[in-house]
Design a protein around this motif. Structure first.
Motif, PDB file in Angstrom:
ATOM      1  N   GLN A  76       6.482  76.048 -21.636  1.00 25.12           N
ATOM      2  CA  GLN A  76       6.669  77.275 -22.397  1.00 25.12           C
ATOM      3  C   GLN A  76       8.048  77.276 -23.049  1.00 25.12           C
ATOM      4  OE1 GLN A  76       5.535  80.463 -19.744  1.00 25.12           O
ATOM      5  NE2 GLN A  76       3.365  80.116 -20.156  1.00 25.12           N
ATOM      6  N   LEU A  77       8.923  78.221 -22.686  1.00 22.35           N
ATOM      7  CA  LEU A  77      10.225  78.325 -23.345  1.00 22.35           C
ATOM      8  C   LEU A  77      11.346  77.653 -22.552  1.00 22.35           C
ATOM      9  CD1 LEU A  77       9.980  82.039 -24.539  1.00 22.35           C
ATOM     10  CD2 LEU A  77       9.533  79.969 -25.860  1.00 22.35           C
ATOM     11  N   ALA A  78      10.987  76.788 -21.610  1.00 21.48           N
ATOM     12  CA  ALA A  78      11.998  76.121 -20.776  1.00 21.48           C
ATOM     13  C   ALA A  78      11.996  74.620 -21.036  1.00 21.48           C
ATOM     14  CB  ALA A  78      11.741  76.397 -19.306  1.00 21.48           C
ATOM     15  N   GLN A  79      13.197  74.065 -21.107  1.00 19.88           N
ATOM     16  CA  GLN A  79      13.390  72.627 -21.288  1.00 19.88           C
ATOM     17  C   GLN A  79      14.357  72.143 -20.213  1.00 19.88           C
ATOM     18  OE1 GLN A  79      11.014  71.710 -23.880  1.00 19.88           O
ATOM     19  NE2 GLN A  79      12.673  70.449 -24.602  1.00 19.88           N
ATOM     20  N   THR A  80      14.005  71.061 -19.541  1.00 19.92           N
ATOM     21  CA  THR A  80      14.878  70.521 -18.494  1.00 19.92           C
ATOM     22  C   THR A  80      15.139  69.053 -18.769  1.00 19.92           C
ATOM     23  OG1 THR A  80      13.877  72.025 -16.904  1.00 19.92           O
ATOM     24  CG2 THR A  80      15.132  70.202 -16.010  1.00 19.92           C
ATOM     25  N   GLN A  81      16.385  68.637 -18.550  1.00 24.39           N
ATOM     26  CA  GLN A  81      16.740  67.228 -18.630  1.00 24.39           C
ATOM     27  C   GLN A  81      17.395  66.816 -17.320  1.00 24.39           C
ATOM     28  OE1 GLN A  81      19.124  66.478 -22.156  1.00 24.39           O
ATOM     29  NE2 GLN A  81      17.289  65.630 -23.118  1.00 24.39           N
ATOM     30  N   VAL A  82      16.873  65.733 -16.749  1.00 19.92           N
ATOM     31  CA  VAL A  82      17.402  65.208 -15.496  1.00 19.92           C
ATOM     32  C   VAL A  82      17.779  63.754 -15.744  1.00 19.92           C
ATOM     33  CG1 VAL A  82      16.931  64.764 -13.059  1.00 19.92           C
ATOM     34  CG2 VAL A  82      15.867  66.725 -14.186  1.00 19.92           C
ATOM     35  N   CYS A  83      19.040  63.435 -15.475  1.00 13.94           N
ATOM     36  CA  CYS A  83      19.524  62.063 -15.686  1.00 13.94           C
ATOM     37  C   CYS A  83      19.509  61.307 -14.361  1.00 13.94           C
ATOM     38  CB  CYS A  83      20.936  62.079 -16.251  1.00 13.94           C
ATOM     39  SG  CYS A  83      21.030  62.900 -17.848  1.00 13.94           S
ATOM     40  N   PHE A  84      18.849  60.162 -14.361  1.00 12.72           N
ATOM     41  CA  PHE A  84      18.774  59.294 -13.187  1.00 12.72           C
ATOM     42  C   PHE A  84      19.680  58.099 -13.408  1.00 12.72           C
ATOM     43  CE2 PHE A  84      14.949  61.704 -12.807  1.00 12.72           C
ATOM     44  CZ  PHE A  84      14.616  61.706 -11.467  1.00 12.72           C
ATOM     45  N   LYS A  85      20.421  57.758 -12.379  1.00 12.58           N
ATOM     46  CA  LYS A  85      21.244  56.550 -12.420  1.00 12.58           C
ATOM     47  C   LYS A  85      20.881  55.749 -11.183  1.00 12.58           C
ATOM     48  CE  LYS A  85      25.864  55.011 -13.503  1.00 12.58           C
ATOM     49  NZ  LYS A  85      27.238  55.430 -13.771  1.00 12.58           N
ATOM     50  N   GLU A  86      20.090  54.722 -11.401  1.00 13.68           N
ATOM     51  CA  GLU A  86      19.518  53.906 -10.333  1.00 13.68           C
ATOM     52  C   GLU A  86      18.730  54.801  -9.384  1.00 13.68           C
ATOM     53  OE1 GLU A  86      22.834  51.564  -8.969  1.00 13.68           O
ATOM     54  OE2 GLU A  86      22.770  50.352 -10.777  1.00 13.68           O
ATOM     55  N   ALA A  87      19.056  54.902  -8.125  1.00 16.96           N
ATOM     56  CA  ALA A  87      18.217  55.654  -7.189  1.00 16.96           C
ATOM     57  C   ALA A  87      18.677  57.102  -7.007  1.00 16.96           C
ATOM     58  CB  ALA A  87      18.193  54.953  -5.830  1.00 16.96           C
ATOM     59  N   ARG A  88      19.586  57.570  -7.848  1.00 16.76           N
ATOM     60  CA  ARG A  88      20.129  58.922  -7.664  1.00 16.76           C
ATOM     61  C   ARG A  88      19.955  59.767  -8.914  1.00 16.76           C
ATOM     62  NH1 ARG A  88      23.271  59.988  -3.332  1.00 16.76           N
ATOM     63  NH2 ARG A  88      24.252  61.705  -4.431  1.00 16.76           N
ATOM     64  N   ILE A  89      19.932  61.087  -8.701  1.00 17.56           N
ATOM     65  CA  ILE A  89      19.990  62.005  -9.835  1.00 17.56           C
ATOM     66  C   ILE A  89      21.462  62.236 -10.132  1.00 17.56           C
ATOM     67  CG2 ILE A  89      19.506  64.344 -10.626  1.00 17.56           C
ATOM     68  CD1 ILE A  89      16.951  64.271  -8.993  1.00 17.56           C
ATOM     69  N   PHE A  90      21.828  62.023 -11.362  1.00 18.76           N
ATOM     70  CA  PHE A  90      23.216  62.076 -11.801  1.00 18.76           C
ATOM     71  C   PHE A  90      23.580  63.475 -12.305  1.00 18.76           C
ATOM     72  CE2 PHE A  90      26.513  61.088 -15.027  1.00 18.76           C
ATOM     73  CZ  PHE A  90      27.419  60.430 -14.217  1.00 18.76           C
ATOM     74  N   SER A  91      22.702  64.043 -13.147  1.00 16.59           N
ATOM     75  CA  SER A  91      22.950  65.390 -13.664  1.00 16.59           C
ATOM     76  C   SER A  91      21.632  66.049 -14.044  1.00 16.59           C
ATOM     77  CB  SER A  91      23.897  65.358 -14.877  1.00 16.59           C
ATOM     78  OG  SER A  91      23.292  64.647 -15.941  1.00 16.59           O
ATOM     79  N   ALA A  92      21.664  67.394 -14.144  1.00 20.49           N
ATOM     80  CA  ALA A  92      20.464  68.149 -14.501  1.00 20.49           C
ATOM     81  C   ALA A  92      20.862  69.421 -15.246  1.00 20.49           C
ATOM     82  CB  ALA A  92      19.670  68.502 -13.251  1.00 20.49           C
ATOM     83  N   VAL A 141       3.202  72.959 -13.555  1.00 22.85           N
ATOM     84  CA  VAL A 141       2.674  72.603 -14.872  1.00 22.85           C
ATOM     85  C   VAL A 141       3.831  72.286 -15.806  1.00 22.85           C
ATOM     86  CG1 VAL A 141       0.520  73.916 -14.719  1.00 22.85           C
ATOM     87  CG2 VAL A 141       2.574  75.041 -15.539  1.00 22.85           C
ATOM     88  N   GLY A 142       3.536  71.546 -16.841  1.00 25.62           N
ATOM     89  CA  GLY A 142       4.547  71.175 -17.826  1.00 25.62           C
ATOM     90  C   GLY A 142       4.357  69.738 -18.264  1.00 25.62           C
ATOM     91  N   GLN A 143       4.908  69.413 -19.405  1.00 28.21           N
ATOM     92  CA  GLN A 143       4.845  68.061 -19.952  1.00 28.21           C
ATOM     93  C   GLN A 143       6.144  67.332 -19.622  1.00 28.21           C
ATOM     94  OE1 GLN A 143       2.079  66.905 -21.628  1.00 28.21           O
ATOM     95  NE2 GLN A 143       1.178  68.874 -21.091  1.00 28.21           N
ATOM     96  N   PHE A 144       6.046  66.054 -19.284  1.00 32.95           N
ATOM     97  CA  PHE A 144       7.262  65.284 -19.005  1.00 32.95           C
ATOM     98  C   PHE A 144       7.242  63.969 -19.769  1.00 32.95           C
ATOM     99  CE2 PHE A 144       4.358  63.652 -15.756  1.00 32.95           C
ATOM    100  CZ  PHE A 144       4.561  62.278 -15.854  1.00 32.95           C
ATOM    101  N   LEU A 159      14.831  62.078 -17.726  1.00 27.53           N
ATOM    102  CA  LEU A 159      13.540  62.734 -17.567  1.00 27.53           C
ATOM    103  C   LEU A 159      13.635  64.083 -18.270  1.00 27.53           C
ATOM    104  CD1 LEU A 159      10.708  63.052 -16.214  1.00 27.53           C
ATOM    105  CD2 LEU A 159      11.916  64.082 -14.268  1.00 27.53           C
ATOM    106  N   SER A 160      12.769  64.297 -19.252  1.00 26.39           N
ATOM    107  CA  SER A 160      12.706  65.588 -19.954  1.00 26.39           C
ATOM    108  C   SER A 160      11.402  66.260 -19.587  1.00 26.39           C
ATOM    109  CB  SER A 160      12.763  65.384 -21.469  1.00 26.39           C
ATOM    110  OG  SER A 160      13.962  64.746 -21.831  1.00 26.39           O
ATOM    111  N   VAL A 161      11.497  67.521 -19.157  1.00 25.70           N
ATOM    112  CA  VAL A 161      10.309  68.285 -18.766  1.00 25.70           C
ATOM    113  C   VAL A 161      10.346  69.606 -19.517  1.00 25.70           C
ATOM    114  CG1 VAL A 161       8.960  69.200 -16.848  1.00 25.70           C
ATOM    115  CG2 VAL A 161      10.518  67.291 -16.446  1.00 25.70           C
ATOM    116  N   SER A 162       9.207  69.966 -20.112  1.00 32.24           N
ATOM    117  CA  SER A 162       9.150  71.232 -20.845  1.00 32.24           C
ATOM    118  C   SER A 162       7.922  72.028 -20.424  1.00 32.24           C
ATOM    119  CB  SER A 162       9.119  70.991 -22.349  1.00 32.24           C
ATOM    120  OG  SER A 162       7.987  70.224 -22.703  1.00 32.24           O
TER     121      SER A 162
END
Length: 196
Positions: free
Chosen positions: A33-49, A77-80, A28-31
Motif C-alpha cells: 500500500q503506502l509503505a516502502q521498506t528497504q533493508v540492507c544486508f551485508k553478508e549474514a547480517r542486516i546492516f540498516s533498515a 502481504v506485500g511485494q518484495f 531488500l525492498s518491500v512495499s
C-alpha cells in the motif's frame, strides 16, 4: 541477480533467514500500500533498515533501524525484491543479530496477543434484544448457566469467577451464544481494561 515475489507466498521471516543463511549482500525492498521498506544486508547480517509510509491523514513518516524491522516482520502481504549490490548506505542503524530480532519480534507478538486476549476477557456480554426467529434455544447446561449470569454489567472474567470456570471456557461459551444471535459483546470501559 535479483529475487522477487510476494510475502503471502514467502513469509518475511523466512525470506530474511534465507538471505542471512546465504550470506547475501544487497538491498531488500518491500512495499505494501503506502509503505516502502528497504533493508540492507551485508553478508549474514542486516546492516540498516528504513520504512517510509503515509498516515491516513497524508503525513509522511519514517521508521529506522530495529523499529522499522519489527514493523516489517509483522507484514503478511506485500511485494518484495532483493537485488545484490555492494554499494550500501555508508551508515549502519541495525546492531542486532537476525536471530535476536526475530526472537524480540515473537516476544512482542506474544505480548500483543496477551493484551488482545485480556481485552476480550474484559468484554461485557449482554442479552440480544432481537434474537433471530430461527435460533434454536437448544443449549447445554453449561451454556444455560453462563446465560443466566449475563446481566449486561459483568465481564466475561467476572462471569467465569461466579461460575467457577476457566475464563477461556466461558469466553468460548459466550462466543457460541453470540454466534447464535442470543448474546452481544461490547467492549469494557477503558478503566476496566487497564485494571484487568
Amino acid at each position: 541477480m535479483s529475487l522477487q515475489g510476494n510475502l503471502s507466498e514467502l513469509p518475511i521471516i523466512n525470506l530474511v533467514q534465507v538471505l542471512s543463511l546465504q550470506k547475501k549482500t544487497g538491498i531488500l525492498s518491500v512495499s505494501y500500500q503506502l509503505a516502502q521498506t528497504q533493508v540492507c544486508f551485508k553478508e549474514a547480517r542486516i546492516f540498516s533498515a528504513f520504512m517510509h509510509y503515509s498516515t491516513p491523514t497524508g503525513h509522511k513518516r519514517t521508521l529506522e533501524g530495529e523499529e522499522a524491522l519489527f514493523e516489517l516482520l509483522s507484514w503478511t502481504v506485500g511485494q518484495f525484491i532483493f537485488e545484490i549490490c555492494e554499494d550500501l548506505p555508508p551508515f549502519q542503524n541495525v546492531n542486532t543479530s537476525i536471530d535476536q530480532l526475530i526472537l524480540e519480534h515473537c516476544r512482542r507478538q506474544d505480548e500483543q496477543e496477551h493484551l488482545r486476549q485480556r481485552e476480550r476477557f474484559n468484554s461485557i456480554p449482554t442479552l440480544a434484544f432481537n434474537p433471530p426467529a430461527e435460533a434454536q434455544i437448544n443449549l447445554s447446561l453449561e451454556e444455560w448457566r453462563s446465560l443466566l449470569l449475563i446481566d449486561g454489567k459483568a465481564s466475561i472474567r467476572e462471569i467465569a469467577a461466579k461460575n467457577r470456570q476457566e475464563v477461556e471456557r466461558i469466553f468460548c461459551l459466550v462466543q457460541g451464544l453470540e454466534k447464535r444471535g442470543l448474546v452481544e459483546l461490547k467492549a469494557a470501559p477503558m478503566a476496566a481494561v487497564a485494571l484487568g
